[in-house]
Scaffold this motif. Structure first.
Motif, PDB file in Angstrom:
ATOM      1  N   VAL A   6     -88.272  40.636 -12.645  1.00 11.86           N
ATOM      2  CA  VAL A   6     -87.429  41.577 -12.547  1.00 11.86           C
ATOM      3  C   VAL A   6     -86.501  41.181 -10.891  1.00 11.86           C
ATOM      4  N   GLU A   7     -85.384  42.039 -11.280  1.00 17.02           N
ATOM      5  CA  GLU A   7     -84.611  41.835  -9.894  1.00 17.02           C
ATOM      6  C   GLU A   7     -84.024  43.309  -9.449  1.00 17.02           C
ATOM      7  N   CYS A   8     -83.051  43.902 -10.418  1.00 16.53           N
ATOM      8  CA  CYS A   8     -82.427  44.821  -9.987  1.00 16.53           C
ATOM      9  C   CYS A   8     -83.547  46.139 -10.078  1.00 16.53           C
ATOM     10  N   ARG A   9     -84.298  46.535 -11.118  1.00 17.15           N
ATOM     11  CA  ARG A   9     -84.815  47.707 -11.848  1.00 17.15           C
ATOM     12  C   ARG A   9     -83.944  48.540 -12.017  1.00 17.15           C
ATOM     13  N   SER A  10     -82.583  48.417 -12.264  1.00 16.41           N
ATOM     14  CA  SER A  10     -81.740  49.412 -12.499  1.00 16.41           C
ATOM     15  C   SER A  10     -80.759  49.199 -13.909  1.00 16.41           C
ATOM     16  N   ALA A  11     -81.245  48.075 -14.612  1.00 13.04           N
ATOM     17  CA  ALA A  11     -80.676  48.102 -15.930  1.00 13.04           C
ATOM     18  C   ALA A  11     -79.423  47.242 -15.669  1.00 13.04           C
ATOM     19  N   SER A  12     -79.375  46.639 -14.434  1.00 15.37           N
ATOM     20  CA  SER A  12     -77.947  45.827 -14.193  1.00 15.37           C
ATOM     21  C   SER A  12     -78.085  44.277 -14.469  1.00 15.37           C
ATOM     22  N   CYS A  13     -79.304  43.674 -14.471  1.00 11.50           N
ATOM     23  CA  CYS A  13     -79.363  42.022 -14.184  1.00 11.50           C
ATOM     24  C   CYS A  13     -79.674  41.454 -15.526  1.00 11.50           C
ATOM     25  N   GLY A  14     -80.740  42.396 -16.293  1.00 11.85           N
ATOM     26  CA  GLY A  14     -81.112  41.351 -17.664  1.00 11.85           C
ATOM     27  C   GLY A  14     -82.208  40.791 -17.382  1.00 11.85           C
ATOM     28  N   THR A  15     -82.707  40.563 -16.180  1.00 13.47           N
ATOM     29  CA  THR A  15     -83.919  39.688 -15.993  1.00 13.47           C
ATOM     30  C   THR A  15     -85.175  40.141 -16.742  1.00 13.47           C
ATOM     31  N   CYS A  16     -85.374  41.374 -16.974  1.00 16.22           N
ATOM     32  CA  CYS A  16     -86.717  41.917 -17.303  1.00 16.22           C
ATOM     33  C   CYS A  16     -86.883  42.134 -18.639  1.00 16.22           C
TER      34      CYS A  16
ATOM     35  N   LEU B  95     -85.660  46.527 -22.205  1.00 17.31           N
ATOM     36  CA  LEU B  95     -85.617  46.146 -20.620  1.00 17.31           C
ATOM     37  C   LEU B  95     -86.739  46.680 -20.001  1.00 17.31           C
TER      38      LEU B  95
ATOM     39  N   CYS C 281     -87.689  47.485 -17.195  1.00 13.46           N
ATOM     40  CA  CYS C 281     -87.563  48.278 -16.001  1.00 13.46           C
ATOM     41  C   CYS C 281     -87.045  49.568 -16.543  1.00 13.46           C
TER      42      CYS C 281
HETATM   43  S1  FES Z   1     -84.731  44.268 -13.387  1.00 15.95           S
HETATM   44 FE1  FES Z   1     -82.925  44.070 -13.968  1.00 15.95          FE
HETATM   45  S2  FES Z   1     -82.455  44.761 -15.828  1.00 15.95           S
HETATM   46 FE2  FES Z   1     -84.555  45.085 -15.524  1.00 15.95          FE
END
Ligand code: FES
Length: 347
Positions: free
Chosen positions: A245-255, A294, A296
């Motif tokens: 995870v990175e942003c936890r707000s649906a902004s980065c796509g990591t999760c 996602l 998050c």
């Molecule tokens: S943690 Fe960034 S989109 Fe889910």
């Protein structure tokens, strides 16, 4: 490629549309245990992204532009990318049969892509006295792997199975039963005041690979509580538990995760998740409970089984612009991904 075999030439002619059509044909014949898993695998290793990277003038620059992190190339994981498919158990036989099919491939006599996949799966099913439906998905995976890695690399891979004997012995029915299990909430579980807990399994081939979360928590939230292993040593992207995870707000796509079981026990895709997951390029679907989520954003309403891809990036908008420009026969306008996350602005 001067030494390309006629089988590779045939595969090279199969574009994204041809594969989508082949998969639609094959899915009806894939055993339930691997029907979703096969689709998830094809979402994890998109041909369009592979082609864009192969054809890029400056590949390293494109990798940076698309914010690709982790193992996004099949050539580095020929034997293990499909470990979450039931059919993985038959990988040594499938790999051998696909290599033999490639060697005997006669361009003039070839049949359609799905027919070739059926033929190979059927031959292995007969040899190994296995239900053909358990082999169709993994055979399709093998064909796509050859397309993305080349036949030489495919043949050179050791062809090993990446799960232990105990898990390898599980029947498809046992796995389906495990996915259908509901977490017991104890005798008072029916009361609204009881804080319900659910299990998230993130590797069906590892009895320890699961964590609990409370009802209504998102999948990434629950994962952060799991300190049972050195997750960073396993995958540097896993800085907060098993799910990167990175942003936890649906902004980065990591999760992003694939949901092999219990998709119906997650909250519906919200407007933001739906929009961003398309922009990232992970899935283009209007399904309320699709097979890619996602973590998050997906809230647990019961037990689920997920698969964690070994990479992440933002390529949906780029590939769309590339396609548009190719259809107009002009050089591509390389759109930067929207809301490209900058590390210092996250968290
Ligand atoms: S943690 Fe960034 S989109 Fe889910």
């Amino acid at each position: 490629m001067s030494n390309e075999t006629s089988f590779e030439t045939f595969l090279g002619q199969q574009n994204e549309e041809a594969w989508a059509s082949a998969l639609a044909t094959l899915l009806r014949s894939i055993h339930e245990v691997d029907r979703t898993a096969t689709q998830i695998w094809f979402a994890f290793y998109p041909l369009s992204l592979f082609s864009a990277l192969r054809d890029a003038d400056d590949r390293d620059q494109l990798v940076q532009q698309l914010l690709l992190q982790g193992d996004y190339e099949l050539k580095d994981q020929i034997d293990r990318s499909h470990r979450f498919l039931y059919g993985h158990r038959f990988w040594p036989q499938i790999r051998k049969a696909v290599a033999a099919h490639a060697d005997s491939f006669a361009e003039s006599a070839h049949t359609s892509l799905p027919d070739q996949i059926f033929t190979v799966a059927r031959a292995v099913a007969q040899q190994s006295k296995t239900d053909e439906s358990l082999l169709v998905g993994i055979t399709a995976v093998a064909f796509m792997t050859v397309q993305q890695t080349g036949l030489d690399a495919f043949k050179a891979a050791p062809g090993t199975i990446g799960i232990d004997k105990k898990h390898a012995k599980k029947s498809p029915e046992q796995i389906l039963r495990d996915r259908a299990k509901v977490d017991s909430q104890g005798l008072l579980g029916f009361l609204k005041t009881v804080n319900k807990q659910f299990t998230v399994t993130h590797d069906e081939n590892d009895n320890q690979a699961n964590y609990k979360l409370n009802e209504g928590q998102d999948l990434a939230w629950g994962a952060a509580e799991d300190r049972s292993r050195d997750w960073v040593a396993i995958d540097p992207r896993r800085m907060e538990g098993p799910i990167p995870v990175e942003c936890r707000s649906a902004s980065c796509g990591t999760c992003w995760v694939g949901v092999v079981g219990g998709a119906e026990r997650l909250s519906d895709v919200g407007v933001r998740e739906g929009k961003k997951i398309k922009e990232f390029g992970y899935i283009d679907s209007v399904e309320p409970k699709p097979l890619i989520r996602l973590a998050c954003q997906a809230l647990a309403q019961g037990a689920v089984s997920v698969v964690i891809p070994p990479w992440n990036g933002q390529f949906g908008k780029y590939l769309k612009s590339l396609k548009r420009d190719q259809s107009e026969h002009v050089s591509p306008i390389r759109e930067a991904p929207s809301e490209a996350p900058r590390k210092e602005t996250l968290n």
